[in-house]
Design an enzyme around this catalytic site. Sequence first.
Site, PDB file in Angstrom:
ATOM      1  N   ASN A   8       8.051  11.881  40.751  1.00  0.00           N
ATOM      2  CA  ASN A   8       8.820  12.355  39.738  1.00  0.00           C
ATOM      3  C   ASN A   8       9.369  13.933  39.913  1.00  0.00           C
ATOM      4  O   ASN A   8       8.829  14.779  40.095  1.00  0.00           O
ATOM      5  CB  ASN A   8       8.191  12.531  38.425  1.00  0.00           C
ATOM      6  CG  ASN A   8       9.085  13.452  37.268  1.00  0.00           C
ATOM      7  OD1 ASN A   8      10.395  13.440  37.431  1.00  0.00           O
ATOM      8  ND2 ASN A   8       8.534  13.532  36.111  1.00  0.00           N
ATOM      9  N   HIS A  95       8.652  11.632  29.006  1.00  0.00           N
ATOM     10  CA  HIS A  95       7.570  12.572  29.667  1.00  0.00           C
ATOM     11  C   HIS A  95       7.415  13.696  28.631  1.00  0.00           C
ATOM     12  O   HIS A  95       8.363  14.271  27.769  1.00  0.00           O
ATOM     13  CB  HIS A  95       8.636  13.102  30.899  1.00  0.00           C
ATOM     14  CG  HIS A  95       7.489  13.736  31.915  1.00  0.00           C
ATOM     15  ND1 HIS A  95       7.228  15.171  31.611  1.00  0.00           N
ATOM     16  CD2 HIS A  95       6.958  13.455  32.934  1.00  0.00           C
ATOM     17  CE1 HIS A  95       6.600  15.540  32.537  1.00  0.00           C
ATOM     18  NE2 HIS A  95       6.329  14.590  33.253  1.00  0.00           N
ATOM     19  N   GLU A  97       7.544  16.827  29.244  1.00  0.00           N
ATOM     20  CA  GLU A  97       8.316  17.751  29.035  1.00  0.00           C
ATOM     21  C   GLU A  97       9.581  17.617  28.191  1.00  0.00           C
ATOM     22  O   GLU A  97      10.257  18.533  27.835  1.00  0.00           O
ATOM     23  CB  GLU A  97       8.804  18.168  30.488  1.00  0.00           C
ATOM     24  CG  GLU A  97       7.709  19.045  31.229  1.00  0.00           C
ATOM     25  CD  GLU A  97       7.708  18.584  32.876  1.00  0.00           C
ATOM     26  OE1 GLU A  97       8.578  18.173  33.176  1.00  0.00           O
ATOM     27  OE2 GLU A  97       6.657  18.921  33.460  1.00  0.00           O
ATOM     28  N   GLU A 165      -0.309  11.118  31.242  1.00  0.00           N
ATOM     29  CA  GLU A 165      -0.306  12.416  31.659  1.00  0.00           C
ATOM     30  C   GLU A 165      -1.076  13.419  30.851  1.00  0.00           C
ATOM     31  O   GLU A 165       0.014  13.708  29.857  1.00  0.00           O
ATOM     32  CB  GLU A 165       1.017  12.667  31.893  1.00  0.00           C
ATOM     33  CG  GLU A 165       1.769  11.797  32.949  1.00  0.00           C
ATOM     34  CD  GLU A 165       2.855  12.402  33.620  1.00  0.00           C
ATOM     35  OE1 GLU A 165       2.871  12.357  35.105  1.00  0.00           O
ATOM     36  OE2 GLU A 165       3.699  12.937  33.145  1.00  0.00           O
ATOM     37  N   GLY A 171       1.097  20.198  36.333  1.00  0.00           N
ATOM     38  CA  GLY A 171       1.754  21.628  36.968  1.00  0.00           C
ATOM     39  C   GLY A 171       0.693  22.682  37.223  1.00  0.00           C
ATOM     40  O   GLY A 171       1.058  23.650  37.466  1.00  0.00           O
ATOM     41  N   SER A 211      -1.245  16.787  38.342  1.00  0.00           N
ATOM     42  CA  SER A 211      -1.839  17.637  39.410  1.00  0.00           C
ATOM     43  C   SER A 211      -2.502  16.386  40.579  1.00  0.00           C
ATOM     44  O   SER A 211      -3.414  16.953  41.052  1.00  0.00           O
ATOM     45  CB  SER A 211      -2.837  18.632  39.077  1.00  0.00           C
ATOM     46  OG  SER A 211      -2.147  19.675  38.277  1.00  0.00           O
TER      47      SER A 211
HETATM   48  P1  13P Z   1       2.398  17.548  38.483  1.00  0.00           P
HETATM   49  O1  13P Z   1       2.101  16.644  39.568  1.00  0.00           O
HETATM   50  O2  13P Z   1       3.311  18.934  39.247  1.00  0.00           O
HETATM   51  O3  13P Z   1       1.459  18.204  37.666  1.00  0.00           O
HETATM   52  O4  13P Z   1       3.403  16.759  37.772  1.00  0.00           O
HETATM   53  C1  13P Z   1       2.954  15.840  36.855  1.00  0.00           C
HETATM   54  C2  13P Z   1       4.024  15.220  36.210  1.00  0.00           C
HETATM   55  O5  13P Z   1       4.473  15.687  35.209  1.00  0.00           O
HETATM   56  C3  13P Z   1       4.467  14.003  36.685  1.00  0.00           C
HETATM   57  O6  13P Z   1       5.483  13.202  35.714  1.00  0.00           O
END
Ligand code: 13P
Length: 248
Positions: A8, A95, A97, A165, A171, A211
């Site tokens: 992603n 997602h 976010e 997730e 992140g 992560s």
């Molecule tokens: P990271 O791998 O940067 O933690 O992000 C995970 C993510 O949100 C994938 O959709």
Amino acid sequence: MKKLIAANWKMNGQSAWASKPEQLFDLLGKIIPDRSQILICPPSVYLQQVAKNAHKYGMNAGAQNCHSENSGAFTGEISANMAADCEADYIICGHSERRAMFGDTDATVKAKADSVITSAMGAIICVGETLDQRESGEANSTIESQLRASTPEASTALNTVIAYEPIWAIGTGKTATLEDIAQMHAHIRAVYSDMFGEKSAQDLCIQYGGSVKPANAKDILSTDGVDGALVGGASLNMEDFAKIVQAA
Ligand code: 13P
């Protein structure tokens, strides 16, 4: 089941990144390991170019979001149909976010996933709890309610992937413990089984995201019930992403 290893890219990249599938293929020694299915989800403006290249090398491509309607006065949005027309194979729906920053609710995620399925692609439906929810013992109930309200009736193991997730792991460099991942994936499978039957639940691909890095990929991907990874930060660097694919 092959492990679905998805990149992603979020809002990162440029048109030159359309050659990333070839670079990844070279890094993998010009063979896609049998045990992995690779998926690259670039920003939508690069989707068609990335999809064309991904398909040349036996990989898949996907969008990161879509609108639930096919067309209309929705300035700035793209439909599932349009992503399919750009040769997408999957679309990420809900997602965290998008849920946190762009107003996606369980109901809109469900409508989006439904339109992805209607457009003959795979919907990757994301669920995840906050740190507060985990610390107050509400992780299971949060995930169950997201799953029940975000998964369309038309879902099957063939057209749906669930990505677990935990929000606090995205992140941040923190990952859930392997025990917590195994427990939550089993919980997701049990809820899905209750909704769609045991056979569908057994065949369901459940990815872990948050992560995932070359250093932890092997442990995470060999944890019970983990059928793939949704990788953010580490997917921006093809050497790291190739190592994660190889870990599968
Ligand atoms: P990271 O791998 O940067 O933690 O992000 C995970 C993510 O949100 C994938 O959709």
